[in-house]
Scaffold this motif. Sequence first.
Motif, PDB file in Angstrom:
ATOM      1  N   GLY A 125       7.602   4.067  31.933  1.00 49.83           N
ATOM      2  CA  GLY A 125       8.243   3.659  30.692  1.00 49.83           C
ATOM      3  C   GLY A 125       8.184   4.772  29.661  1.00 49.83           C
ATOM      4  N   ALA A 126       8.796   4.543  28.510  1.00 50.75           N
ATOM      5  CA  ALA A 126       8.829   5.535  27.432  1.00 50.75           C
ATOM      6  C   ALA A 126       7.406   5.979  27.080  1.00 50.75           C
ATOM      7  CB  ALA A 126       9.518   4.953  26.208  1.00 50.75           C
ATOM      8  N   GLY A 127       7.162   7.278  27.149  1.00 49.40           N
ATOM      9  CA  GLY A 127       5.867   7.849  26.782  1.00 49.40           C
ATOM     10  C   GLY A 127       4.781   7.731  27.833  1.00 49.40           C
ATOM     11  N   GLN A 128       4.983   6.942  28.874  1.00 50.08           N
ATOM     12  CA  GLN A 128       3.932   6.706  29.870  1.00 50.08           C
ATOM     13  C   GLN A 128       3.593   7.977  30.659  1.00 50.08           C
ATOM     14  OE1 GLN A 128       4.848   3.612  32.703  1.00 50.08           O
ATOM     15  NE2 GLN A 128       2.802   3.655  33.587  1.00 50.08           N
ATOM     16  N   LEU A 129       4.598   8.671  31.155  1.00 46.94           N
ATOM     17  CA  LEU A 129       4.328   9.891  31.919  1.00 46.94           C
ATOM     18  C   LEU A 129       3.701  10.963  31.031  1.00 46.94           C
ATOM     19  CD1 LEU A 129       4.372  11.455  34.535  1.00 46.94           C
ATOM     20  CD2 LEU A 129       6.777  12.027  34.105  1.00 46.94           C
ATOM     21  N   GLU A 130       4.186  11.080  29.810  1.00 44.39           N
ATOM     22  CA  GLU A 130       3.607  12.051  28.886  1.00 44.39           C
ATOM     23  C   GLU A 130       2.123  11.757  28.660  1.00 44.39           C
ATOM     24  OE1 GLU A 130       7.993  11.718  27.775  1.00 44.39           O
ATOM     25  OE2 GLU A 130       6.430  10.399  28.509  1.00 44.39           O
ATOM     26  N   SER A 131       1.779  10.484  28.553  1.00 40.76           N
ATOM     27  CA  SER A 131       0.379  10.093  28.391  1.00 40.76           C
ATOM     28  C   SER A 131      -0.440  10.468  29.624  1.00 40.76           C
ATOM     29  CB  SER A 131       0.298   8.586  28.133  1.00 40.76           C
ATOM     30  OG  SER A 131      -1.032   8.167  28.056  1.00 40.76           O
ATOM     31  N   GLU A 132       0.117  10.238  30.808  1.00 41.52           N
ATOM     32  CA  GLU A 132      -0.580  10.599  32.049  1.00 41.52           C
ATOM     33  C   GLU A 132      -0.742  12.116  32.166  1.00 41.52           C
ATOM     34  OE1 GLU A 132       1.210   8.703  35.481  1.00 41.52           O
ATOM     35  OE2 GLU A 132       1.077   6.724  34.542  1.00 41.52           O
ATOM     36  N   MET A 133       0.228  12.853  31.649  1.00 38.83           N
ATOM     37  CA  MET A 133       0.114  14.319  31.652  1.00 38.83           C
ATOM     38  C   MET A 133      -1.063  14.757  30.775  1.00 38.83           C
ATOM     39  SD  MET A 133       2.488  15.665  33.610  1.00 38.83           S
ATOM     40  CE  MET A 133       2.378  17.360  33.064  1.00 38.83           C
ATOM     41  N   LYS A 134      -1.226  14.120  29.617  1.00 38.15           N
ATOM     42  CA  LYS A 134      -2.335  14.464  28.717  1.00 38.15           C
ATOM     43  C   LYS A 134      -3.685  14.134  29.349  1.00 38.15           C
ATOM     44  CE  LYS A 134       0.329  14.019  24.504  1.00 38.15           C
ATOM     45  NZ  LYS A 134       0.700  13.156  23.382  1.00 38.15           N
ATOM     46  N   GLU A 135      -3.690  13.149  30.259  1.00 37.49           N
ATOM     47  CA  GLU A 135      -4.923  12.774  30.960  1.00 37.49           C
ATOM     48  C   GLU A 135      -5.161  13.655  32.197  1.00 37.49           C
ATOM     49  OE1 GLU A 135      -4.198   8.691  31.887  1.00 37.49           O
ATOM     50  OE2 GLU A 135      -4.434   8.040  29.805  1.00 37.49           O
ATOM     51  N   ASN A 136      -4.314  14.653  32.398  1.00 35.80           N
ATOM     52  CA  ASN A 136      -4.404  15.570  33.539  1.00 35.80           C
ATOM     53  C   ASN A 136      -4.214  14.873  34.886  1.00 35.80           C
ATOM     54  OD1 ASN A 136      -4.799  17.948  32.066  1.00 35.80           O
ATOM     55  ND2 ASN A 136      -6.969  17.491  31.850  1.00 35.80           N
ATOM     56  N   SER A 137      -3.425  13.812  34.912  1.00 36.31           N
ATOM     57  CA  SER A 137      -3.159  13.116  36.160  1.00 36.31           C
ATOM     58  C   SER A 137      -2.151  13.858  37.030  1.00 36.31           C
ATOM     59  CB  SER A 137      -2.627  11.705  35.883  1.00 36.31           C
ATOM     60  OG  SER A 137      -3.606  10.936  35.216  1.00 36.31           O
ATOM     61  N   TRP A 138      -1.324  14.691  36.408  1.00 37.22           N
ATOM     62  CA  TRP A 138      -0.242  15.369  37.125  1.00 37.22           C
ATOM     63  C   TRP A 138      -0.163  16.843  36.763  1.00 37.22           C
ATOM     64  CZ3 TRP A 138       1.965  12.381  40.703  1.00 37.22           C
ATOM     65  CH2 TRP A 138       1.980  10.992  40.497  1.00 37.22           C
ATOM     66  N   MET A 139       0.243  17.626  37.744  1.00 39.06           N
ATOM     67  CA  MET A 139       0.657  19.004  37.534  1.00 39.06           C
ATOM     68  C   MET A 139       2.164  19.013  37.789  1.00 39.06           C
ATOM     69  SD  MET A 139      -2.431  20.700  39.763  1.00 39.06           S
ATOM     70  CE  MET A 139      -2.439  19.358  40.961  1.00 39.06           C
ATOM     71  N   VAL A 140       2.867  19.967  37.223  1.00 43.80           N
ATOM     72  CA  VAL A 140       4.323  20.025  37.384  1.00 43.80           C
ATOM     73  C   VAL A 140       4.710  21.341  38.039  1.00 43.80           C
ATOM     74  CG1 VAL A 140       6.545  19.973  36.200  1.00 43.80           C
ATOM     75  CG2 VAL A 140       4.652  18.570  35.346  1.00 43.80           C
ATOM     76  N   ALA A 141       5.560  21.237  39.048  1.00 39.62           N
ATOM     77  CA  ALA A 141       6.119  22.418  39.713  1.00 39.62           C
ATOM     78  C   ALA A 141       7.621  22.392  39.504  1.00 39.62           C
ATOM     79  CB  ALA A 141       5.785  22.396  41.206  1.00 39.62           C
ATOM     80  N   ASP A 142       8.155  23.462  38.959  1.00 33.37           N
ATOM     81  CA  ASP A 142       9.605  23.503  38.769  1.00 33.37           C
ATOM     82  C   ASP A 142      10.263  24.650  39.528  1.00 33.37           C
ATOM     83  OD1 ASP A 142       8.764  25.589  37.169  1.00 33.37           O
ATOM     84  OD2 ASP A 142       9.961  25.020  35.443  1.00 33.37           O
TER      85      ASP A 142
END
Length: 187
Positions: free
Chosen positions: A130-147
């Motif tokens: 949902g809105a803001g959910q992934l951004e929150s998980e990113m701040k918790e270091n749950s995900w790394m991003v590969a582009d």
Amino acid sequence: MISPIQPRNGALLVSEPFMIDPNFKRSVVLLTEFEINGAVGFVLNQKSNLILSNLIADITSTEFPIYIGGPVENDSLHFLHRCYDKIESGIKIRDGLFWGGNFEALKILLQNNMINPDEIKFFIGYSGWGAGQLESEMKENSWMVADKFDSELVFVEDEENLWREVVVGLGPKYAHIANFPENPSLN
């Protein structure tokens, strides 16, 4: 270890090595939609025990595996492909990679063996935030991003090593993470 790369359409989300959520344990998720209202993606490395002919009765000659795209709407079928020239439809995710398209045209191509397994990947369900959910998980270091990755990576069949391969591809800052045990108490 906050990821310096922010999520966006066509990027890969790579779960942190000790993620507890079984839906995303050592997962690689392709983001197909990322906007202010939320995000959608598909887990690339969780193969189910199903094949396409288990789900679509009039497709009998194909043995395409079905992947678990995520915990949302597991009664829905989705596909990613790199054969726009054959299906002539789909939403462009990045160069050479498309999401969805004309399923009736796809069925005809499948019935005539005109699509190869390395050109398409099928999923039941999807991953959604949902809105803001992934951004929150990113701040918790749950995900790394590969582009920066070859789109061919989406279609690899070695699901067990995909997570490790993508982590190593993030560079030296992250490569050591690929060797972490799944259970930290075993370290």
